[in-house]
Design a protein around this motif. Structure first.
Motif, short mmCIF file in Angstrom:
data_model
loop_
_atom_site.label_atom_id
_atom_site.label_comp_id
_atom_site.label_asym_id
_atom_site.label_seq_id
_atom_site.Cartn_x
_atom_site.Cartn_y
_atom_site.Cartn_z
N CYS C 37 37.72 8.00 44.59
CA CYS C 37 37.50 6.63 45.08
C CYS C 37 36.02 6.42 45.38
O CYS C 37 35.43 5.40 45.00
CB CYS C 37 38.32 6.37 46.35
SG CYS C 37 40.08 6.34 46.07
N SER C 38 35.40 7.39 46.06
CA SER C 38 33.98 7.24 46.37
C SER C 38 33.15 7.14 45.10
O SER C 38 32.22 6.35 45.01
CB SER C 38 33.48 8.43 47.18
OG SER C 38 34.37 8.77 48.18
N TRP C 39 33.49 7.97 44.12
CA TRP C 39 32.71 8.00 42.88
C TRP C 39 32.75 6.65 42.18
O TRP C 39 31.74 6.15 41.69
CB TRP C 39 33.24 9.11 41.97
CG TRP C 39 32.54 9.25 40.67
CD1 TRP C 39 33.07 9.06 39.42
CD2 TRP C 39 31.17 9.61 40.45
NE1 TRP C 39 32.13 9.29 38.45
CE2 TRP C 39 30.95 9.63 39.06
CE3 TRP C 39 30.10 9.92 41.29
CZ2 TRP C 39 29.72 9.95 38.49
CZ3 TRP C 39 28.88 10.24 40.71
CH2 TRP C 39 28.70 10.25 39.33
N ALA C 42 30.67 4.28 44.12
CA ALA C 42 29.25 4.64 43.96
C ALA C 42 28.73 4.21 42.59
O ALA C 42 27.62 3.68 42.48
CB ALA C 42 29.08 6.14 44.15
N VAL C 111 35.59 7.30 52.50
CA VAL C 111 35.35 6.78 51.15
C VAL C 111 34.17 5.81 51.13
O VAL C 111 33.30 5.89 50.27
CB VAL C 111 36.63 6.10 50.60
CG1 VAL C 111 36.31 5.28 49.38
CG2 VAL C 111 37.67 7.15 50.26
N CYS C 113 31.71 5.52 53.29
CA CYS C 113 30.47 6.24 53.60
C CYS C 113 29.97 6.99 52.37
O CYS C 113 28.82 6.85 51.97
CB CYS C 113 30.73 7.21 54.75
SG CYS C 113 29.39 8.39 54.98
N LEU C 114 30.85 7.79 51.79
CA LEU C 114 30.45 8.60 50.64
C LEU C 114 30.06 7.71 49.46
O LEU C 114 29.11 8.00 48.73
CB LEU C 114 31.61 9.52 50.25
CG LEU C 114 31.28 10.76 49.46
CD1 LEU C 114 30.19 11.56 50.14
CD2 LEU C 114 32.53 11.61 49.31
N GLY C 115 30.80 6.62 49.28
CA GLY C 115 30.51 5.71 48.17
C GLY C 115 29.14 5.07 48.30
O GLY C 115 28.34 5.08 47.36
N THR C 118 26.33 7.81 47.97
CA THR C 118 26.11 8.27 46.60
C THR C 118 25.54 7.15 45.73
O THR C 118 24.79 7.41 44.79
CB THR C 118 27.42 8.79 46.00
OG1 THR C 118 28.03 9.68 46.93
CG2 THR C 118 27.19 9.54 44.70
N VAL C 175 29.59 14.76 45.06
CA VAL C 175 30.52 13.89 45.77
C VAL C 175 31.67 14.72 46.35
O VAL C 175 32.04 14.55 47.52
CB VAL C 175 31.07 12.80 44.82
CG1 VAL C 175 32.37 12.24 45.34
CG2 VAL C 175 30.06 11.69 44.68
N SER C 179 32.30 15.40 50.33
CA SER C 179 33.53 14.87 50.92
C SER C 179 34.01 15.76 52.07
O SER C 179 34.73 15.31 52.95
CB SER C 179 34.63 14.77 49.86
OG SER C 179 35.05 16.05 49.46
#
Lengths: 244, 227, 242
Positions: C37-39, C42, C111, C113-115, C118, C175, C179
């Motif tokens: 999801c993050s990827w 991003a 998700v 935050c990481l998205g 990245t 990523v 995570s």
């Protein structure tokens, strides 16, 4: 067809073009030559608006290139350009390179565009390469495809920016042959080139530039025939280049 | 819906606590960078050497470090290494080894990243330089010392410094081992006074200011030093 | 140092319906979900930002630049805490967020935050990919009469993305590694389950080795996927740009 009136351009403090004025009539072939850094590549890129100018104006077939109201995209589709480093689109096949502009800019149908593209490929002698990618072709072949790509848009004039400077000596002639044929068919052409043989064969006029200024703008026979009447700088250039 | 930010949180007492935390963060960063460069250089030389086992070991080390999350490494070191060290060195169970285990974890981890930068820096010097130096009659040691490493170092220094800035940011992860660095202290103050929002935003701001200006300095250095 | 490895611990019952192995697998699933999801977020945000960064428009380029600076100079953990604790407090619709189940909140915070984090890095990759293409490509496409956006869409971006597949692979791997930070707010991803396992089974070595191996396996899977993609989109005869 093409009118360049008192055009000046600077990059920051550096003056690239200084008060340049010239014209290219329909069906005329004009060769632009001069030493490196004389501004000749820049001049030719101002004609289709790839390089903006600060002073003067440029008219292509009556349309003012610099006016904000001009539809640049439409204007550019009418003027073909061939680059020193070919600049084919590497991720597309040869056929796709030839049809992209036709489909997306001129709005032609895919079949019509493909048919035209293949006809032009045959004209430059490369029909068998239709499904290859540019990276698989030699320099000379790529440049011929580039010329076909420009022609596929049915331009009213063609601009050449040192089309053979990046080619191996063996391949220069195959490209020049295509250009000579184009000239003989009556295409309006403006070529920045060092190939004086080409100039002598098909050019009507020769323009010599140095340090941003147009120093010579004479008919071909005058330029090559009557060397004593030329400016000192032009004489110097000719003596060096013709005795290669 | 305006949120009331409590500026009184920025008082001398809190600042002292935050300052102590920052010292911890900087300590870890500096140690990590220095040891990382030293150990990383050795790893890089091992990787470039023609002795197979050494090269293989260095490659494996770097690959493993780059495959595991830093959080995991820190957790691992927090939970396992103290026991290991206590058994090996016969220390009392009360010894606070959180700092030591964090320092070791960061150093070992950073060395992997540094070694890649150093290796790329050495390989980035054109082979023509090597040939030219050898043609002059220099032996391998002289070539490395006088020609290759000086050029390599100038190219890799900005990258190593950027890695240092990244490490500084990563020190916030010692939160998982309950080691009180700058972020840990900020969060604790927030929890204690019920003002987590303020303190988290303050921590974010401080990190941003430090890292932003530090990376600006590095970029300027890069422009000057670029060969 | 004597330690008896007891690998059978994974098959022991953790609760009435699950073994410890089930816990680890569930953690792995959460990690994969968060990562993917993050990827996607991003890539979407990062690509747009990358194009903005190279545009002639000063506002677009400046905004993208500011975004990158903001998200690159604050530690990931701090960003995560801000998304999890601060945003629900300050956002107008925040109360609705606070009412969601803790797991949903943790997942969302992780998700997003990481998205967004990245995306800043992908922006820089896309920007470098676009600028590595010679000006000639842009000029050639414009000379044909393509508009600026057509030029980006049909000529520049297809090549730029092919060029940056290797650095994008590194970002994709990162990523999944990053995570793990979400475990600090309680999300039971692979790292979180690893920690739980240590608490419940008092078998730190087995738990950590298992979790570490799974992260490595995840890595390998991602790299193989990207390598396959690189082969698929490779342009015949094209070695490098410029």
């Amino acid at each position: 067809m093409i009118e360049i009136n008192n055009v000046s351009k600077a990059y920051g403090a550096f003056q690239v073009l200084i008060d340049c004025t010239t014209q290219v009539a329909k069906g005329e072939v004009v060769v632009v030559c001069g030493p490196s850094g004389s501004g000749k590549s820049t001049l030719i890129k101002t004609i289709n608006g790839l390089e903006p100018i600060q002073k003067g104006d440029i008219l292509v077939n009556g349309t003012n290139v610099c006016s904000p109201k001009t539809n640049l995209s439409k204007l550019r589709s009418k003027v073909g350009m061939v680059f020193q480093h070919f600049e084919l689109f590497p991720h597309l096949t040869i056929t796709e390179n030839l049809t992209l502009g036709q489909i997306k800019v001129l709005g032609r149908g895919k079949d019509e565009a493909t048919e035209k593209g293949l006809k032009l490929l045959e004209r430059v002698g490369l029909k068998t390469q239709a499904d290859k990618h540019p990276g698989q072709l030699s320099g000379g072949q790529q440049q011929r495809v580039a010329i076909a790509r420009a022609l596929s848009m049915d331009p009213v004039a063609m601009l050449f920016d040192e089309p053979t400077s990046a080619l191996d000596p063996e391949m220069i002639n195959e490209v020049l042959d295509v250009m000579v044929e184009l000239a003989r068919e009556g295409m309006t052409m403006m070529c920045v080139t060092h190939e004086m043989g080409f100039a002598k064969k098909v050019a009507h006029r020769v323009i010599f530039m140095d340090e941003g200024k147009i120093l010579e703008d004479t008919p071909k026979d005058e330029f090559f025939g009557n060397v004593d009447q030329r400016t000192d700088r032009a004489k110097q250039f000719l003596s060096r280049i013709l005795h290669h | 819906m305006a949120y009331e930010f409590d500026v009184s949180l920025i008082n001398p007492a809190n600042l002292k606590v935050l300052g102590e935390g920052m010292v911890v963060s900087l300590e870890i960063t500096l140690t990590g960078v220095l040891v990382g460069i030293v150990w990383g250089s050795i790893l890089a030389m091992m990787r470039l050497s023609s002795i197979r086992p050494l090269s293989w070991f260095a490659e494996a080390y770097v690959t493993v470090c780059r495959s595991i999350p830093l959080v995991m490494v820190l957790l691992w070191f927090f939970l396992i290494v103290p026991q290991l060290l206590q058994k090996t060195f016969n220390l009392s169970a009360a010894t606070d080894l959180r700092m030591t285990s964090s320092l070791i974890a960061f150093s070992l981890f950073e060395a992997a990243y540094c070694s890649e930068i150093i290796r790329a820096g050495i390989q980035g010097v054109s082979r023509g330089q090597l040939f030219a130096a050898q043609a002059l009659g220099m032996h391998y040691g002289q070539v490395m010392h006088l020609v290759i490493l000086p050029q390599a170092f100038r190219n890799m220094l900005p990258l190593l410094l950027m890695q240092g800035i990244i490490l500084f940011q990563d020190t916030s992860l010692v939160y998982v081992s309950a080691l009180a660095d700058f972020f840990g202290r900020a969060y604790d103050i927030g929890e204690r006074d019920g003002r987590t929002v303020d303190m988290l935003l303050f921590a974010g701001l401080v990190y941003f200011v430090i890292c932003f200006f530090a990376s600006r300095v590095v970029k300027r250095l890069q422009k000057k030093a670029f060969i | 140092m004597s330690y008896l490895f007891h690998w059978g611990v994974f098959l022991e019952q953790a609760s009435s319906s699950e073994t410890y192995l089930d816990w680890i697998i569930s953690g792995l699933k959460v990690t994969i979900a968060v990562g993917l999801c993050s990827w996607i977020i991003a890539l979407a945000i990062g690509s747009v930002l990358g194009v903005m960064r190279t545009s002639q428009n000063k506002w677009a380029s400046g905004f993208a630049g500011a975004y990158v600076e903001l998200f690159r100079n604050i530690p990931l953990l701090v960003q995560l805490f801000i998304w999890y604790f601060v945003v629900p407090e300050l956002l107008p619709g925040g109360d609705a967020i606070k009412k969601m189940s803790p797991v949903t909140q943790q997942f969302l915070a992780g998700v997003i935050c990481l998205g967004t984090f990245t995306a800043a890095r992908i922006c820089e990759q896309v920007r470098s990919g676009i600028s590595s293409l010679s000006h000639g490509q842009r000029n050639a496409s414009l000379a044909l009469g393509l508009t600026s956006s057509q030029s980006y869409r049909y000529v520049i971006l297809p090549m730029a993305f092919r060029i940056i597949v290797p650095p994008l692979t590194t970002e994709f791997v990162n990523v999944f590694q990053n995570s793990a930070v979400a475990s600090t707010i309680g999300l039971l991803d692979l790292a979180g389950q690893g920690r739980q396992l240590v608490d419940y089974t008092a078998r730190p070595y087995e738990s950590f080795i298992a979790v570490t191996l799974l992260y490595c396996l995840l890595n390998v899977a991602v790299m193989m996927l990207m390598r396959w993609i690189e082969r698929r989109v490779r342009v015949p005869g094209f070695i490098g740009s410029k």
